[in-house]
Design an enzyme around this catalytic site. Structure first.
Site, mmCIF file in Angstrom:
data_model
loop_
_atom_site.group_PDB
_atom_site.id
_atom_site.type_symbol
_atom_site.label_atom_id
_atom_site.label_comp_id
_atom_site.label_asym_id
_atom_site.label_seq_id
_atom_site.Cartn_x
_atom_site.Cartn_y
_atom_site.Cartn_z
ATOM 1 N N SER A 74 0.807 -1.229 0.000
ATOM 2 C CA SER A 74 0.000 0.000 0.000
ATOM 3 C C SER A 74 0.834 1.270 0.000
ATOM 4 O O SER A 74 0.323 2.334 -0.306
ATOM 5 C CB SER A 74 -0.959 0.017 1.194
ATOM 6 O OG SER A 74 -0.257 0.241 2.389
ATOM 7 N N LYS A 117 0.847 4.308 6.745
ATOM 8 C CA LYS A 117 0.124 5.213 5.834
ATOM 9 C C LYS A 117 0.712 6.620 5.906
ATOM 10 O O LYS A 117 1.524 6.926 6.765
ATOM 11 C CB LYS A 117 -1.370 5.286 6.207
ATOM 12 C CG LYS A 117 -2.090 3.965 6.211
ATOM 13 C CD LYS A 117 -2.177 3.351 4.839
ATOM 14 C CE LYS A 117 -2.810 1.963 4.914
ATOM 15 N NZ LYS A 117 -2.631 1.206 3.710
#
Length: 182
Positions: A38, A104
């Site tokens: 990700s 993230k």
């Protein structure tokens, strides 16, 4: 007698080292291993990094663009016991396969209005300059969010393959476990 004294000294030294490593891992710095894609191309699957825990310890907001480790279980409250059992030293004794910690990038803070339009991210009406993003988002739907107090909004750099705030929701500040330092 000498052997007993020697053993006590070693046990005491090992106990102090254990306590110090727990304190450092809970409150100061902790190693972390990236799992998944990700954050491609910024971070690779399997890459190791160090996370400063000071923002978590003193409850301050990370900056825009910071890479953070989050606890994705946003529907439950975190406790001090969570911090203890998430420590790598404790993990040696408590093996779990549960994947709840995500890496993230911070895109929004309290009060920010975030919009997805034309495959781009806008914060408070201004398009974000994001040279780290792997590719344009495939989503064509327009979406927007207003970040509530006490929360942040995060996204992965590989936007088309990231489970982030678009899916799991706003991240409570106490679920931000730290920020990448190396």
């Amino acid at each position: 007698m000498i052997l007993l004294k020697f053993a006590r000294e070693w046990i005491g030294t090992i106990a102090i080292a254990f306590v110090l490593s727990m304190v450092i891992g809970i409150f100061v710095i902790q190693p972390y291993k990236v799992e998944g894609h990700s954050m491609d191309p910024t971070l690779r699957d399997g890459q190791r990094l160090f996370v400063s825990k000071l923002s978590h310890t003193f409850s301050y907001y990370p900056k825009y663009g910071d890479i953070v480790i989050i606890d994705s279980r946003v529907d439950r409250n975190r406790t001090f016991f969570d911090d203890v059992k998430d420590n790598p030293i404790f993990q040696l004794f408590h093996n779990t396969t549960e994947h709840v910690f995500y890496v993230k990038r911070v895109v929004g803070k309290p009060g920010d209005v975030l919009e997805l339009r034309n495959h781009e991210v806008y914060r408070n009406g201004e398009k974000l300059d994001e040279p780290y993003v792997k590719e344009a988002m495939e989503s064509s739907a327009q979406e927007n969010w207003t970040v509530p107090e006490g929360h942040i909004f995060v996204m992965g750099d590989n936007r088309n393959h990231s489970e982030d705030s678009r899916a799991i929701g706003f991240i409570p500040l106490d679920h931000v476990l730290g920020k990448k330092v190396m």
